[in-house]
Design an enzyme around this catalytic site. Sequence first.
Site, PDB file in Angstrom:
ATOM      1  N   LYS A 272      90.130  27.677   3.632  1.00  0.00           N
ATOM      2  CA  LYS A 272      90.654  27.671   2.264  1.00  0.00           C
ATOM      3  C   LYS A 272      89.534  27.896   1.253  1.00  0.00           C
ATOM      4  O   LYS A 272      89.729  28.586   0.233  1.00  0.00           O
ATOM      5  CB  LYS A 272      91.366  26.342   1.966  1.00  0.00           C
ATOM      6  CG  LYS A 272      91.951  26.241   0.552  1.00  0.00           C
ATOM      7  CD  LYS A 272      92.975  27.328   0.265  1.00  0.00           C
ATOM      8  CE  LYS A 272      93.463  27.312  -1.187  1.00  0.00           C
ATOM      9  NZ  LYS A 272      94.325  26.161  -1.494  1.00  0.00           N
TER      10      LYS A 272
ATOM     11  N   LYS B  41      87.403  23.247  -9.217  1.00  0.00           N
ATOM     12  CA  LYS B  41      87.193  22.257  -8.157  1.00  0.00           C
ATOM     13  C   LYS B  41      87.024  22.936  -6.809  1.00  0.00           C
ATOM     14  O   LYS B  41      86.140  22.586  -6.017  1.00  0.00           O
ATOM     15  CB  LYS B  41      88.381  21.285  -8.138  1.00  0.00           C
ATOM     16  CG  LYS B  41      88.332  20.230  -7.051  1.00  0.00           C
ATOM     17  CD  LYS B  41      89.122  20.606  -5.800  1.00  0.00           C
ATOM     18  CE  LYS B  41      90.599  20.767  -6.110  1.00  0.00           C
ATOM     19  NZ  LYS B  41      91.368  21.082  -4.863  1.00  0.00           N
TER      20      LYS B  41
END
Length: 279
Positions: A155, A223
């Site tokens: 990811k 983030k």
Amino acid sequence: MARNAGRAGWDVIGHTRTPASRERARAQGIEVVDDLAQAVRGADVLVTVLPDAPDVSAVLLEDGALDLLDRGALVIDASTVAPAASQAIHEACAARGLTGLDAPVSGGEAGAVDGVLSFMVGGEQEAFDRARPLLESMGTTIERVGPAGAGQTVKAANQLLVAGHLQLLSEALVLLERAGVDPGPAVRVLGGGLAGSTVMQRKASNMLAHDYRPGFRLDLHRKDLRIVSDTAQQDGLSLPLTAAVTQLVNALVARGVGGLDHSALHALTRQLNGARDDA
């Protein structure tokens, strides 16, 4: 995701952390309870989708969700967190006789709505085989990519690719605009060649309309890029283009527009080149 799982025949009980989001879920026909314990106790599978590792830890450990599950239950964390944080979740599950999987998703809000998400899954093969029918109700690309934490590493790679594509698309559109080329036909022909991408398909029209309403917020992408940077630093890697786009995302969030869609990189690129009419 919950709605699509329910439509596929799964018995879904949902819980979110805010009353407003619970009402939005109920409006979509999802059975929602106000108490975490009601949603978790006795479940065969617990799926969490939360903003960051502290949120996952708060729900699973501090609020005690893992302790409410029966031994043998499956815990699928579809959040995007650091690989090390995900490995800690796997360990916490194993200590309680539970089976964990990290299964972050890609596809954005549109992919979730349409049930065409990609799941990149880390964990044991047996657990993946158990989870696959449920994941297939929410996505179309389901891959086990390795052991615990591997899903989060993939990811991270996904998020740096998306950020890079967004920035290069932004720069291409500014180039076209400055040259006086009609961007509509240009984007169509570019999308049909080697330069085409899912990012172009889903984001170019919004960029051209200067519509940066959030599908995936900049503050969340920041983030995710921090996870990429931390992972690269731990492994001693040099990722110069990742560093550049990370700084651009940081600049937008520092301006106070972290709630906009990550396609707002286009607005920043236009501003860097003299435009004054964007967010």
